[in-house]
Design a protein around this motif. Sequence first.
Motif, PDB file in Angstrom:
ATOM      1  N   LYS A  25       0.957 -38.734  -7.998  1.00  0.00           N
ATOM      2  CA  LYS A  25       0.893 -39.667  -6.878  1.00  0.00           C
ATOM      3  C   LYS A  25       2.287 -39.991  -6.346  1.00  0.00           C
ATOM      4  CE  LYS A  25      -3.503 -41.790  -8.246  1.00  0.00           C
ATOM      5  NZ  LYS A  25      -4.250 -40.635  -8.172  1.00  0.00           N
ATOM      6  N   ARG A  26       3.148 -38.950  -6.297  1.00  0.00           N
ATOM      7  CA  ARG A  26       4.509 -39.103  -5.771  1.00  0.00           C
ATOM      8  C   ARG A  26       4.602 -38.386  -4.433  1.00  0.00           C
ATOM      9  NH1 ARG A  26       8.902 -40.524  -9.633  1.00  0.00           N
ATOM     10  NH2 ARG A  26      10.042 -40.168  -7.720  1.00  0.00           N
ATOM     11  N   TYR A  27       5.233 -39.068  -3.471  1.00  0.00           N
ATOM     12  CA  TYR A  27       5.427 -38.455  -2.158  1.00  0.00           C
ATOM     13  C   TYR A  27       6.504 -37.388  -2.238  1.00  0.00           C
ATOM     14  CZ  TYR A  27       2.807 -42.421  -0.372  1.00  0.00           C
ATOM     15  OH  TYR A  27       1.831 -43.348  -0.134  1.00  0.00           O
ATOM     16  N   ARG A  28       6.224 -36.251  -1.604  1.00  0.00           N
ATOM     17  CA  ARG A  28       7.231 -35.195  -1.543  1.00  0.00           C
ATOM     18  C   ARG A  28       6.947 -34.300  -0.341  1.00  0.00           C
ATOM     19  NH1 ARG A  28       5.463 -31.199  -6.581  1.00  0.00           N
ATOM     20  NH2 ARG A  28       3.426 -30.731  -5.708  1.00  0.00           N
ATOM     21  N   TYR A  29       8.004 -33.678   0.121  1.00  0.00           N
ATOM     22  CA  TYR A  29       7.937 -32.632   1.132  1.00  0.00           C
ATOM     23  C   TYR A  29       8.484 -31.374   0.496  1.00  0.00           C
ATOM     24  CZ  TYR A  29       6.511 -34.425   5.695  1.00  0.00           C
ATOM     25  OH  TYR A  29       5.780 -34.865   6.760  1.00  0.00           O
ATOM     26  N   ASN A  85      11.222 -20.617   6.031  1.00  0.00           N
ATOM     27  CA  ASN A  85       9.918 -19.967   6.098  1.00  0.00           C
ATOM     28  C   ASN A  85       8.878 -20.976   6.581  1.00  0.00           C
ATOM     29  OD1 ASN A  85       7.242 -19.277   4.919  1.00  0.00           O
ATOM     30  ND2 ASN A  85       8.295 -17.423   4.263  1.00  0.00           N
ATOM     31  N   SER A  86       8.874 -22.164   5.950  1.00  0.00           N
ATOM     32  CA  SER A  86       7.971 -23.250   6.343  1.00  0.00           C
ATOM     33  C   SER A  86       8.392 -24.531   5.638  1.00  0.00           C
ATOM     34  CB  SER A  86       6.518 -22.908   6.000  1.00  0.00           C
ATOM     35  OG  SER A  86       6.366 -22.771   4.605  1.00  0.00           O
ATOM     36  N   ASP A  87       7.953 -25.653   6.177  1.00  0.00           N
ATOM     37  CA  ASP A  87       8.113 -26.927   5.472  1.00  0.00           C
ATOM     38  C   ASP A  87       6.914 -27.803   5.803  1.00  0.00           C
ATOM     39  OD1 ASP A  87       9.180 -27.460   8.137  1.00  0.00           O
ATOM     40  OD2 ASP A  87      10.011 -29.304   7.324  1.00  0.00           O
ATOM     41  N   TYR A  88       6.557 -28.656   4.848  1.00  0.00           N
ATOM     42  CA  TYR A  88       5.304 -29.394   4.991  1.00  0.00           C
ATOM     43  C   TYR A  88       5.220 -30.523   3.972  1.00  0.00           C
ATOM     44  CZ  TYR A  88       4.571 -25.753   1.489  1.00  0.00           C
ATOM     45  OH  TYR A  88       4.742 -24.893   0.433  1.00  0.00           O
ATOM     46  N   ASN A  89       4.295 -31.458   4.247  1.00  0.00           N
ATOM     47  CA  ASN A  89       3.977 -32.521   3.306  1.00  0.00           C
ATOM     48  C   ASN A  89       3.353 -31.871   2.074  1.00  0.00           C
ATOM     49  OD1 ASN A  89       2.894 -34.659   1.874  1.00  0.00           O
ATOM     50  ND2 ASN A  89       1.660 -35.440   3.538  1.00  0.00           N
ATOM     51  N   PHE A  90       3.896 -32.178   0.914  1.00  0.00           N
ATOM     52  CA  PHE A  90       3.441 -31.566  -0.338  1.00  0.00           C
ATOM     53  C   PHE A  90       3.293 -32.653  -1.395  1.00  0.00           C
ATOM     54  CE2 PHE A  90       4.383 -28.453  -3.947  1.00  0.00           C
ATOM     55  CZ  PHE A  90       3.193 -27.775  -3.828  1.00  0.00           C
ATOM     56  N   THR A  91       2.694 -33.786  -0.995  1.00  0.00           N
ATOM     57  CA  THR A  91       2.553 -34.920  -1.901  1.00  0.00           C
ATOM     58  C   THR A  91       1.867 -34.471  -3.188  1.00  0.00           C
ATOM     59  OG1 THR A  91       2.531 -36.491  -0.089  1.00  0.00           O
ATOM     60  CG2 THR A  91       1.535 -37.213  -2.158  1.00  0.00           C
ATOM     61  N   LEU A 126       7.551 -41.232   4.616  1.00  0.00           N
ATOM     62  CA  LEU A 126       8.609 -41.161   5.626  1.00  0.00           C
ATOM     63  C   LEU A 126       9.950 -40.827   4.990  1.00  0.00           C
ATOM     64  CD1 LEU A 126       9.729 -41.483   8.475  1.00  0.00           C
ATOM     65  CD2 LEU A 126       9.922 -43.957   8.027  1.00  0.00           C
ATOM     66  N   GLN A 127      10.279 -41.457   3.873  1.00  0.00           N
ATOM     67  CA  GLN A 127      11.547 -41.177   3.198  1.00  0.00           C
ATOM     68  C   GLN A 127      11.587 -39.745   2.674  1.00  0.00           C
ATOM     69  OE1 GLN A 127      11.191 -44.563   0.558  1.00  0.00           O
ATOM     70  NE2 GLN A 127      13.011 -45.504   1.467  1.00  0.00           N
ATOM     71  N   ALA A 128      10.453 -39.240   2.198  1.00  0.00           N
ATOM     72  CA  ALA A 128      10.402 -37.845   1.745  1.00  0.00           C
ATOM     73  C   ALA A 128      10.627 -36.900   2.922  1.00  0.00           C
ATOM     74  CB  ALA A 128       9.062 -37.556   1.069  1.00  0.00           C
ATOM     75  N   ALA A 129      10.037 -37.212   4.073  1.00  0.00           N
ATOM     76  CA  ALA A 129      10.236 -36.390   5.269  1.00  0.00           C
ATOM     77  C   ALA A 129      11.688 -36.437   5.733  1.00  0.00           C
ATOM     78  CB  ALA A 129       9.308 -36.853   6.384  1.00  0.00           C
ATOM     79  N   GLN A 130      12.301 -37.603   5.682  1.00  0.00           N
ATOM     80  CA  GLN A 130      13.705 -37.733   6.075  1.00  0.00           C
ATOM     81  C   GLN A 130      14.622 -36.979   5.123  1.00  0.00           C
ATOM     82  OE1 GLN A 130      13.731 -42.034   6.109  1.00  0.00           O
ATOM     83  NE2 GLN A 130      13.533 -42.109   8.350  1.00  0.00           N
ATOM     84  N   LEU A 131      14.342 -37.053   3.824  1.00  0.00           N
ATOM     85  CA  LEU A 131      15.124 -36.296   2.850  1.00  0.00           C
ATOM     86  C   LEU A 131      14.939 -34.802   3.078  1.00  0.00           C
ATOM     87  CD1 LEU A 131      16.967 -36.098   0.399  1.00  0.00           C
ATOM     88  CD2 LEU A 131      14.953 -36.496  -1.060  1.00  0.00           C
ATOM     89  N   ASN A 132      13.738 -34.384   3.396  1.00  0.00           N
ATOM     90  CA  ASN A 132      13.467 -32.987   3.696  1.00  0.00           C
ATOM     91  C   ASN A 132      14.337 -32.496   4.858  1.00  0.00           C
ATOM     92  OD1 ASN A 132      11.740 -30.492   3.480  1.00  0.00           O
ATOM     93  ND2 ASN A 132      11.153 -31.137   5.545  1.00  0.00           N
ATOM     94  N   GLU A 133      14.521 -33.326   5.875  1.00  0.00           N
ATOM     95  CA  GLU A 133      15.371 -32.949   7.011  1.00  0.00           C
ATOM     96  C   GLU A 133      16.825 -32.773   6.570  1.00  0.00           C
ATOM     97  OE1 GLU A 133      14.427 -32.058  10.137  1.00  0.00           O
ATOM     98  OE2 GLU A 133      12.425 -32.203   9.283  1.00  0.00           O
ATOM     99  N   ARG A 134      17.289 -33.615   5.680  1.00  0.00           N
ATOM    100  CA  ARG A 134      18.661 -33.474   5.148  1.00  0.00           C
ATOM    101  C   ARG A 134      18.779 -32.218   4.294  1.00  0.00           C
ATOM    102  NH1 ARG A 134      18.507 -38.959   2.684  1.00  0.00           N
ATOM    103  NH2 ARG A 134      19.955 -38.112   1.165  1.00  0.00           N
ATOM    104  N   VAL A 135      17.739 -31.925   3.517  1.00  0.00           N
ATOM    105  CA  VAL A 135      17.729 -30.703   2.706  1.00  0.00           C
ATOM    106  C   VAL A 135      17.799 -29.480   3.611  1.00  0.00           C
ATOM    107  CG1 VAL A 135      16.232 -29.240   1.263  1.00  0.00           C
ATOM    108  CG2 VAL A 135      16.584 -31.640   0.667  1.00  0.00           C
ATOM    109  N   LYS A 136      17.006 -29.464   4.685  1.00  0.00           N
ATOM    110  CA  LYS A 136      17.016 -28.320   5.597  1.00  0.00           C
ATOM    111  C   LYS A 136      18.377 -28.150   6.258  1.00  0.00           C
ATOM    112  CE  LYS A 136      13.489 -29.348   8.135  1.00  0.00           C
ATOM    113  NZ  LYS A 136      12.398 -29.301   9.119  1.00  0.00           N
ATOM    114  N   ALA A 137      19.013 -29.245   6.629  1.00  0.00           N
ATOM    115  CA  ALA A 137      20.354 -29.159   7.218  1.00  0.00           C
ATOM    116  C   ALA A 137      21.336 -28.545   6.223  1.00  0.00           C
ATOM    117  CB  ALA A 137      20.820 -30.540   7.660  1.00  0.00           C
ATOM    118  N   ALA A 138      21.238 -28.920   4.961  1.00  0.00           N
ATOM    119  CA  ALA A 138      22.123 -28.360   3.929  1.00  0.00           C
ATOM    120  C   ALA A 138      21.801 -26.885   3.674  1.00  0.00           C
ATOM    121  CB  ALA A 138      22.007 -29.161   2.635  1.00  0.00           C
TER     122      ALA A 138
END
Length: 111
Positions: free
Chosen positions: A98-102, A87-93, A59-71
């Motif tokens: 074993k680190r969560y990332r988008y 182009n696209s965005d997605y879960n990219f754990t 969830l925190q990775a997804a929320q950070l991803n939204e801030r990145v997209k806004a920037a």
Amino acid sequence: MIETIILNHLVAALDVPVLMEVPKNPPDTFVVLEKTGGGQRNRIHSALFAVQSYAPSLLQAAQLNERVKAAMDTLPALDAVCAARLNSDYNFTDAASKRYRYQAVYDITHY
């Protein structure tokens, strides 16, 4: 250099470390900027960037991803950038670490 322009823009816009590579001892939350391709036509440059948002939870990775997209969406306000298109965005754990990332992938047109 477009990498420096985008890096500086993200550093100013986000409240987490923005890096060009994953460090040996990474913090819990950070962003990695990576240019994955590019070209040029009629003196107009294009570049493909992957922006990876790492965080302690999915969830925190997804929320950070939204801030990145806004920037990233505000990049065209800079003189050197003509367009920034998601182009696209997605879960990219990261299965290996074993680190969560988008990941958000952007097409950038610049001078």
